[in-house]
Design a protein around this motif. Structure first.
Motif, mmCIF file in Angstrom:
data_model
loop_
_atom_site.group_PDB
_atom_site.id
_atom_site.type_symbol
_atom_site.label_atom_id
_atom_site.label_comp_id
_atom_site.label_asym_id
_atom_site.label_seq_id
_atom_site.Cartn_x
_atom_site.Cartn_y
_atom_site.Cartn_z
ATOM 1 N N ALA A 66 8.228 21.193 16.574
ATOM 2 C CA ALA A 66 9.596 20.765 16.879
ATOM 3 C C ALA A 66 10.377 21.939 17.462
ATOM 4 O O ALA A 66 10.056 23.109 17.235
ATOM 5 C CB ALA A 66 10.291 20.255 15.619
ATOM 6 N N LEU A 67 11.408 21.600 18.214
ATOM 7 C CA LEU A 67 12.305 22.587 18.823
ATOM 8 C C LEU A 67 13.718 22.271 18.363
ATOM 9 O O LEU A 67 14.215 21.163 18.583
ATOM 10 C CB LEU A 67 12.213 22.530 20.347
ATOM 11 N N ILE A 68 14.367 23.245 17.729
ATOM 12 C CA ILE A 68 15.714 23.019 17.211
ATOM 13 C C ILE A 68 16.741 23.773 18.044
ATOM 14 O O ILE A 68 16.541 24.933 18.403
ATOM 15 C CB ILE A 68 15.823 23.428 15.721
ATOM 16 N N MET A 69 17.828 23.090 18.365
ATOM 17 C CA MET A 69 18.957 23.713 19.039
ATOM 18 C C MET A 69 19.735 24.488 17.984
ATOM 19 O O MET A 69 20.380 23.903 17.115
ATOM 20 C CB MET A 69 19.814 22.642 19.714
ATOM 21 N N PHE A 70 19.640 25.816 18.062
ATOM 22 C CA PHE A 70 20.103 26.682 16.976
ATOM 23 C C PHE A 70 21.223 27.596 17.444
ATOM 24 O O PHE A 70 21.011 28.488 18.266
ATOM 25 C CB PHE A 70 18.930 27.507 16.443
ATOM 26 N N GLY B 146 18.780 28.762 21.803
ATOM 27 C CA GLY B 146 20.217 28.996 21.780
ATOM 28 C C GLY B 146 20.783 28.974 23.184
ATOM 29 O O GLY B 146 20.067 29.235 24.157
ATOM 30 N N PHE B 147 22.075 28.673 23.285
ATOM 31 C CA PHE B 147 22.730 28.543 24.589
ATOM 32 C C PHE B 147 23.948 29.461 24.659
ATOM 33 O O PHE B 147 24.861 29.347 23.852
ATOM 34 C CB PHE B 147 23.144 27.093 24.826
ATOM 35 N N ASP C 176 20.790 30.984 29.460
ATOM 36 C CA ASP C 176 22.065 31.412 30.027
ATOM 37 C C ASP C 176 22.731 30.216 30.713
ATOM 38 O O ASP C 176 22.289 29.756 31.756
ATOM 39 C CB ASP C 176 21.824 32.533 31.043
ATOM 40 N N LEU C 177 23.790 29.722 30.080
ATOM 41 C CA LEU C 177 24.548 28.611 30.649
ATOM 42 C C LEU C 177 25.977 29.062 30.961
ATOM 43 O O LEU C 177 26.934 28.319 30.767
ATOM 44 C CB LEU C 177 24.571 27.423 29.676
ATOM 45 N N SER C 178 26.110 30.282 31.454
ATOM 46 C CA SER C 178 27.440 30.817 31.741
ATOM 47 C C SER C 178 28.189 29.958 32.763
ATOM 48 O O SER C 178 29.426 29.927 32.756
ATOM 49 C CB SER C 178 27.332 32.258 32.249
ATOM 50 N N THR D 297 39.062 21.838 22.174
ATOM 51 C CA THR D 297 37.783 22.501 21.928
ATOM 52 C C THR D 297 36.615 21.701 22.480
ATOM 53 O O THR D 297 35.476 22.186 22.455
ATOM 54 C CB THR D 297 37.570 22.718 20.420
ATOM 55 N N PHE D 298 36.869 20.509 22.973
ATOM 56 C CA PHE D 298 35.798 19.682 23.552
ATOM 57 C C PHE D 298 35.368 20.280 24.890
ATOM 58 O O PHE D 298 36.167 20.418 25.813
ATOM 59 C CB PHE D 298 36.296 18.255 23.746
ATOM 60 N N VAL D 299 34.082 20.637 24.993
ATOM 61 C CA VAL D 299 33.499 21.158 26.233
ATOM 62 C C VAL D 299 32.759 20.004 26.896
ATOM 63 O O VAL D 299 31.685 19.610 26.436
ATOM 64 C CB VAL D 299 32.540 22.329 25.964
ATOM 65 N N PRO D 300 33.305 19.417 27.955
ATOM 66 C CA PRO D 300 32.714 18.218 28.558
ATOM 67 C C PRO D 300 31.249 18.418 28.944
ATOM 68 O O PRO D 300 30.900 19.381 29.630
ATOM 69 C CB PRO D 300 33.583 17.976 29.795
ATOM 70 N N GLY D 301 30.415 17.518 28.454
ATOM 71 C CA GLY D 301 29.002 17.525 28.828
ATOM 72 C C GLY D 301 28.141 18.505 28.061
ATOM 73 O O GLY D 301 26.926 18.576 28.303
ATOM 74 N N ARG D 302 28.715 19.267 27.128
ATOM 75 C CA ARG D 302 27.961 20.354 26.494
ATOM 76 C C ARG D 302 26.682 19.873 25.817
ATOM 77 O O ARG D 302 25.588 20.370 26.112
ATOM 78 C CB ARG D 302 28.844 21.099 25.478
#
Length: 239
Positions: free
Chosen positions: A12-16, A40-41, A79-81, A107-112
């Motif tokens: 499994a791959l977890i978004m951490f 991580g992002f 890297d999602l800068s 604080t909502f980041v559209p599409g994140r």
């Protein structure tokens, strides 16, 4: 061994992120899967301190929990800068946290989360990890439409179709309160995991770590701190 355990994928791959929820989900994943990788992002988030905290948390998982250390595999950083550059939000700019004209918090980041899922799936495709895990939660919904189960289900259907591989998303905290999340952490890793989450994870939207409260570090006033503090208080009352 149950049929469910036999049928469960081994990888499994977890978004951490390095926050409370993702740390709890990491423990949950390590209890269930033979091999767990993390991603991580970095999107130039205002609370970039979480990127430092995630390294500390991952290190402590390996040293403090021997039963999980051999299961914890490679960590990936994306890297999602560009997302930070196009997002005019309180998480990507030093502006006041408030409810905007759409009724959503600033604080909502559209599409994140939608973007996170696509990149996680791309890594999972390469790594042979077709089960993704995330800390999204609908019960403590903070106004984020990309945390809703129907949104996530639709995105996962698109990912599976677009990659011609059946991907699944596990969201173990989806219907839990923050107090419930603390309780799950204790069941999974006892006092040691609860202490790790208190001391080393980061949730504060403002990136403040010079103030230590009963529930951990933060500014103590932003919505993320408020949610975590109330959850800790509810959890503590039940001990």
């Amino acid at each position: 061994m149950s049929d469910a355990a036999i049928d469960r994928p081994k990888k499994a791959l977890i978004m951490f992120s390095g926050g409370q929820d993702s740390a709890t989900c990491l423990a949950w994943a390590l209890e269930r899967y033979a091999h767990v990788e993390t991603v991580g992002f970095d999107y130039d988030q205002r609370h970039s301190v979480e990127m430092q905290c995630r390294d500390t948390v991952l290190s402590r998982f390996k040293t403090d929990f021997p039963k999980w250390s051999n299961k914890l595999g490679e960590d990936h950083l994306v890297d999602l800068s560009a997302l930070g550059q196009i997002s005019e939000t309180s998480l990507t700019r030093d502006v006041e946290i408030e409810i905007n004209e759409t009724g959503l918090p600033s604080t909502f980041v559209p599409g994140r989360n939608l973007i996170f899922l696509n990149f996680a799936a791309a890594i999972g495709y390469r790594r042979g990890a077709h089960t993704l895990i995330g800390g999204m939660c609908e019960a403590d919904f903070s106004g984020y439409p990309d945390c809703r189960k129907d949104t996530l289900d639709a995105q996962m259907r698109a990912i599976s179709l677009g990659m011609d591989v059946p991907f699944t998303l596990e969201t173990p905290l989806m219907h839990l309160s923050k107090a419930g999340a603390w309780a799950v952490a204790h069941v999974l890793g006892g006092d040691a995991l609860v202490e790790l989450i208190l001391e080393d994870t980061h949730t504060c939207y403002k990136g403040v770590r010079d103030g230590r409260f009963d529930w951990g570090y933060g500014c103590g006033t932003c919505p993320a701190c408020d949610l975590r503090a109330k959850g800790w208080a509810d959890y503590s009352r039940g001990l």
